[in-house]
Scaffold this motif. Structure first.
Motif, mmCIF file in Angstrom:
data_model
loop_
_atom_site.group_PDB
_atom_site.id
_atom_site.type_symbol
_atom_site.label_atom_id
_atom_site.label_comp_id
_atom_site.label_asym_id
_atom_site.label_seq_id
_atom_site.Cartn_x
_atom_site.Cartn_y
_atom_site.Cartn_z
ATOM 1 N N LEU A 1 -38.832 -25.786 -73.628
ATOM 2 C CA LEU A 1 -39.619 -24.544 -74.297
ATOM 3 C C LEU A 1 -41.166 -24.810 -74.060
ATOM 4 O O LEU A 1 -41.874 -23.824 -74.123
ATOM 5 C CB LEU A 1 -39.004 -24.497 -75.635
ATOM 6 C CG LEU A 1 -37.462 -24.059 -75.737
ATOM 7 C CD1 LEU A 1 -37.153 -24.185 -77.257
ATOM 8 C CD2 LEU A 1 -37.254 -22.651 -75.140
ATOM 9 N N ALA A 2 -41.591 -25.790 -74.442
ATOM 10 C CA ALA A 2 -42.902 -26.144 -74.584
ATOM 11 C C ALA A 2 -43.495 -26.000 -73.172
ATOM 12 O O ALA A 2 -44.751 -25.316 -73.008
ATOM 13 C CB ALA A 2 -43.669 -27.516 -75.166
ATOM 14 N N ALA A 3 -43.045 -26.428 -72.086
ATOM 15 C CA ALA A 3 -43.615 -26.367 -70.808
ATOM 16 C C ALA A 3 -43.148 -24.985 -70.229
ATOM 17 O O ALA A 3 -44.390 -24.414 -69.567
ATOM 18 C CB ALA A 3 -42.687 -27.124 -70.018
ATOM 19 N N SER A 4 -42.358 -24.099 -70.704
ATOM 20 C CA SER A 4 -42.628 -22.693 -70.460
ATOM 21 C C SER A 4 -43.338 -21.896 -71.362
ATOM 22 O O SER A 4 -43.366 -20.526 -71.042
ATOM 23 C CB SER A 4 -40.889 -22.287 -70.325
ATOM 24 O OG SER A 4 -40.407 -22.255 -71.702
ATOM 25 N N GLY A 5 -44.100 -22.370 -72.260
ATOM 26 C CA GLY A 5 -44.677 -21.674 -73.078
ATOM 27 C C GLY A 5 -44.160 -20.618 -74.149
ATOM 28 O O GLY A 5 -44.737 -19.713 -74.370
ATOM 29 N N ASP A 6 -42.847 -20.922 -74.424
ATOM 30 C CA ASP A 6 -41.939 -20.228 -75.457
ATOM 31 C C ASP A 6 -41.650 -21.047 -76.625
ATOM 32 O O ASP A 6 -40.509 -21.033 -77.015
ATOM 33 C CB ASP A 6 -40.833 -19.830 -74.724
ATOM 34 C CG ASP A 6 -40.155 -18.606 -75.522
ATOM 35 O OD1 ASP A 6 -40.897 -18.295 -76.224
ATOM 36 O OD2 ASP A 6 -38.887 -18.379 -75.211
ATOM 37 N N LEU A 7 -42.676 -21.768 -77.011
ATOM 38 C CA LEU A 7 -42.337 -22.889 -78.398
ATOM 39 C C LEU A 7 -42.731 -22.038 -79.409
ATOM 40 O O LEU A 7 -43.561 -22.226 -80.601
ATOM 41 C CB LEU A 7 -43.195 -23.823 -78.277
ATOM 42 C CG LEU A 7 -42.791 -25.191 -79.071
ATOM 43 C CD1 LEU A 7 -41.227 -25.680 -78.498
ATOM 44 C CD2 LEU A 7 -43.630 -26.141 -78.835
ATOM 45 N N ARG A 8 -41.725 -20.975 -79.687
ATOM 46 C CA ARG A 8 -41.980 -20.025 -81.013
ATOM 47 C C ARG A 8 -40.809 -20.537 -82.105
ATOM 48 O O ARG A 8 -39.888 -20.792 -81.507
ATOM 49 C CB ARG A 8 -41.874 -18.526 -80.819
ATOM 50 C CG ARG A 8 -42.878 -17.968 -79.712
ATOM 51 C CD ARG A 8 -42.423 -16.604 -79.290
ATOM 52 N NE ARG A 8 -41.261 -16.665 -78.453
ATOM 53 C CZ ARG A 8 -40.196 -15.867 -78.723
ATOM 54 N NH1 ARG A 8 -40.072 -15.319 -79.876
ATOM 55 N NH2 ARG A 8 -39.034 -15.881 -77.930
ATOM 56 N N PRO A 9 -41.048 -20.434 -83.147
ATOM 57 C CA PRO A 9 -40.127 -20.467 -84.261
ATOM 58 C C PRO A 9 -38.518 -19.959 -84.070
ATOM 59 O O PRO A 9 -37.725 -20.738 -84.111
ATOM 60 C CB PRO A 9 -40.561 -19.928 -85.459
ATOM 61 C CG PRO A 9 -42.121 -20.067 -85.422
ATOM 62 C CD PRO A 9 -42.165 -19.711 -84.027
ATOM 63 N N ALA A 10 -38.680 -18.728 -83.518
ATOM 64 C CA ALA A 10 -37.379 -17.997 -83.467
ATOM 65 C C ALA A 10 -36.619 -18.775 -82.125
ATOM 66 O O ALA A 10 -35.556 -18.991 -82.181
ATOM 67 C CB ALA A 10 -37.607 -16.641 -82.966
ATOM 68 N N THR A 11 -37.307 -19.098 -80.962
ATOM 69 C CA THR A 11 -36.814 -19.848 -80.104
ATOM 70 C C THR A 11 -36.308 -21.343 -80.293
ATOM 71 O O THR A 11 -35.307 -21.656 -79.975
ATOM 72 C CB THR A 11 -37.706 -19.636 -78.875
ATOM 73 O OG1 THR A 11 -38.352 -18.461 -78.589
ATOM 74 C CG2 THR A 11 -37.052 -20.381 -77.700
ATOM 75 N N LEU A 12 -37.101 -21.824 -81.200
ATOM 76 C CA LEU A 12 -36.726 -23.254 -81.517
ATOM 77 C C LEU A 12 -35.445 -23.183 -82.484
ATOM 78 O O LEU A 12 -34.630 -23.996 -82.209
ATOM 79 C CB LEU A 12 -37.902 -23.818 -82.463
ATOM 80 C CG LEU A 12 -39.123 -24.414 -81.587
ATOM 81 C CD1 LEU A 12 -40.145 -24.844 -82.518
ATOM 82 C CD2 LEU A 12 -38.726 -25.551 -80.911
ATOM 83 N N ALA A 13 -35.291 -22.354 -83.325
ATOM 84 C CA ALA A 13 -34.186 -22.062 -84.186
ATOM 85 C C ALA A 13 -32.879 -21.727 -83.166
ATOM 86 O O ALA A 13 -31.887 -22.376 -83.520
ATOM 87 C CB ALA A 13 -34.359 -20.741 -85.087
ATOM 88 N N GLN A 14 -33.071 -21.219 -81.926
ATOM 89 C CA GLN A 14 -32.120 -20.982 -80.878
ATOM 90 C C GLN A 14 -31.589 -22.179 -80.420
ATOM 91 O O GLN A 14 -30.130 -22.110 -80.242
ATOM 92 C CB GLN A 14 -32.470 -19.993 -79.950
ATOM 93 C CG GLN A 14 -32.484 -18.404 -80.334
ATOM 94 C CD GLN A 14 -33.043 -17.459 -79.225
ATOM 95 O OE1 GLN A 14 -32.912 -18.183 -77.993
ATOM 96 N NE2 GLN A 14 -33.349 -16.146 -79.568
ATOM 97 N N VAL A 15 -32.246 -23.206 -80.574
ATOM 98 C CA VAL A 15 -31.851 -24.424 -79.842
ATOM 99 C C VAL A 15 -30.548 -24.917 -80.597
ATOM 100 O O VAL A 15 -29.638 -25.768 -79.849
ATOM 101 C CB VAL A 15 -33.055 -25.494 -79.875
ATOM 102 C CG1 VAL A 15 -32.427 -26.937 -79.606
ATOM 103 C CG2 VAL A 15 -34.090 -25.261 -79.099
ATOM 104 N N PHE A 16 -30.379 -24.549 -81.736
ATOM 105 C CA PHE A 16 -29.144 -25.038 -82.643
ATOM 106 C C PHE A 16 -27.970 -24.181 -82.528
ATOM 107 O O PHE A 16 -26.940 -24.578 -82.980
ATOM 108 C CB PHE A 16 -29.747 -25.396 -84.157
ATOM 109 C CG PHE A 16 -30.913 -26.262 -84.069
ATOM 110 C CD1 PHE A 16 -30.594 -27.983 -84.050
ATOM 111 C CD2 PHE A 16 -32.226 -26.161 -84.196
ATOM 112 C CE1 PHE A 16 -31.487 -28.720 -84.264
ATOM 113 C CE2 PHE A 16 -33.218 -26.908 -84.222
ATOM 114 C CZ PHE A 16 -33.045 -28.278 -84.474
ATOM 115 N N PHE A 17 -28.309 -22.924 -82.287
ATOM 116 C CA PHE A 17 -27.061 -22.079 -82.367
ATOM 117 C C PHE A 17 -26.868 -21.306 -81.178
ATOM 118 O O PHE A 17 -25.799 -20.653 -80.874
ATOM 119 C CB PHE A 17 -26.867 -21.010 -83.378
ATOM 120 C CG PHE A 17 -28.222 -20.138 -83.689
ATOM 121 C CD1 PHE A 17 -27.991 -18.935 -83.091
ATOM 122 C CD2 PHE A 17 -29.402 -20.406 -84.181
ATOM 123 C CE1 PHE A 17 -29.095 -17.998 -82.795
ATOM 124 C CE2 PHE A 17 -30.484 -19.628 -84.253
ATOM 125 C CZ PHE A 17 -30.343 -18.200 -83.365
#
Length: 334
Positions: free
Chosen positions: A96-112
């Motif tokens: 996500l960091a490499a794709s420039g999408d390290l947003r809180p909402a996207t990080l939360a999606q990692v878990f669900f």
């Protein structure tokens, strides 16, 4: 051959190694198709193999389940957190960091939701978490129920894919518990012929555009493919090629999480200088997509580099012997 030894036989690692290499081929071909258009032959090969790659990986992981659930709950869950949950979360953040999408909402999606191509690790983690409390339920029953449920779930949905693949995860566990029955069955010529015909039929249907991927009504084709490969791979003679495949299979998690970045970076550089459409691009993408993870896997196998080890496991939770020992551990990745 007994169920207590099947997980230590090299052909399991060899088969996993082939499946992982086919995942690399898939992503290299898809990257080229998006960048420059269809690639002659490669797209059709990928489509033919598409119904089988992930079910084979799930099946192989399931074959290791009986020996895993025999451990104490503490050891079992520590191992899964160390070897599956940790690299899944870490590499999801890296991607996500490499794709420039390290947003809180996207990080939360990692878990669900698993917003990256690492959904396989997310699935397998869920399967392992469910498998331990259900360890006394017959795995064949679990497999039948899950495949039946997949029939009524929305087509092409994440839930249908998860339930379908879970069916093959538990089917692998059942096969480990009934090795001799499986061996006797797939050694019959007429069974092999039917199995091969079923697999080819489903592969051809998928290549022709029929919606068969992860569909319960076409599970018979995947079962056929499993029967063929479980008959063929134990017959392979030991040698350099099989040793290489076994190594890739043992460290499949390294290849799985680390192959796409080198492929995309190489393709972007080639596109910037006008070489993306050249004939050598697919071999080049395969070279970097396999070679760079291979180097990481070798460093990881030595256990000498803590920074590399931490990319793929939490040693504090799961300590493992070095591969330089006389009898290296097998099937360690997933």
């Amino acid at each position: 051959m007994s169920s207590t030894t099947i997980a230590r036989i090299g052909w399991l690692d060899s088969l996993r190694g082939v499946a992982i290499l086919l995942v690399v081929l898939l992503h290299a071909g898809e990257a080229l198709r998006v960048a420059v258009g269809p690639t002659a032959g490669v797209d059709q090969v990928n489509l033919f193999l598409e119904p089988f790659r992930m079910p084979v990986l799930m099946f192989l992981s399931g074959m290791l389940l009986p020996q895993s659930v025999a451990k104490s709950g503490r050891e079992y869950f520590a191992g899964k957190i160390s070897m599956v949950a940790w690299p899944y979360v870490l590499w999801s953040v890296i991607i996500l960091a490499a794709s420039g999408d390290l947003r809180p909402a996207t990080l939360a999606q990692v878990f669900f939701l698993s917003p990256t191509y690492l959904w396989y690790l997310w699935f397998i983690l869920i399967f392992y978490m469910v498998a331990y409390p259900l360890r006394r339920v017959p795995p064949l029953m679990m497999s039948f129920v899950l495949l039946a449920v997949s029939l009524v779930l929305p087509d092409a949905s994440r839930s249908e894919t998860m339930v379908f693949l879970a069916g093959f995860f538990f089917f692998g566990a059942w096969c480990t518990q009934h090795v001799r029955l499986v061996e006797r069955t797939i050694s019959k010529p007429w069974v092999l012929v039917l199995a091969a015909a079923a697999a080819v039929t489903v592969g051809v249907l998928n290549a022709a555009g029929r919606d068969v991927l992860y569909r319960g009504e076409y599970a018979w084709g995947v079962v056929g493919a499993l029967g063929v490969v479980c008959w063929v791979f134990p017959l392979l003679r030991a040698g350099r090629a099989t040793a290489a495949l076994e190594f890739i299979g043992r460290y499949s998690i390294v290849f799985y999480v680390a192959h796409l970045g080198p492929i995309m970076i190489t393709l972007a550089l080639a596109d910037a200088v006008g070489l993306a459409g050249e004939w050598f691009m697919l071999p080049l993408l395969l070279l970097v997509g396999i070679g760079i993870p291979l180097g990481l896997a070798w460093l990881y196998s030595t256990r000498d580099h803590l920074s590399v080890n931490l990319l793929f496991e939490l040693p504090v939770l799961k300590r493992r012997p070095r591969d330089r020992a006389p009898h290296p551990p097998r099937s360690r990745a997933l």
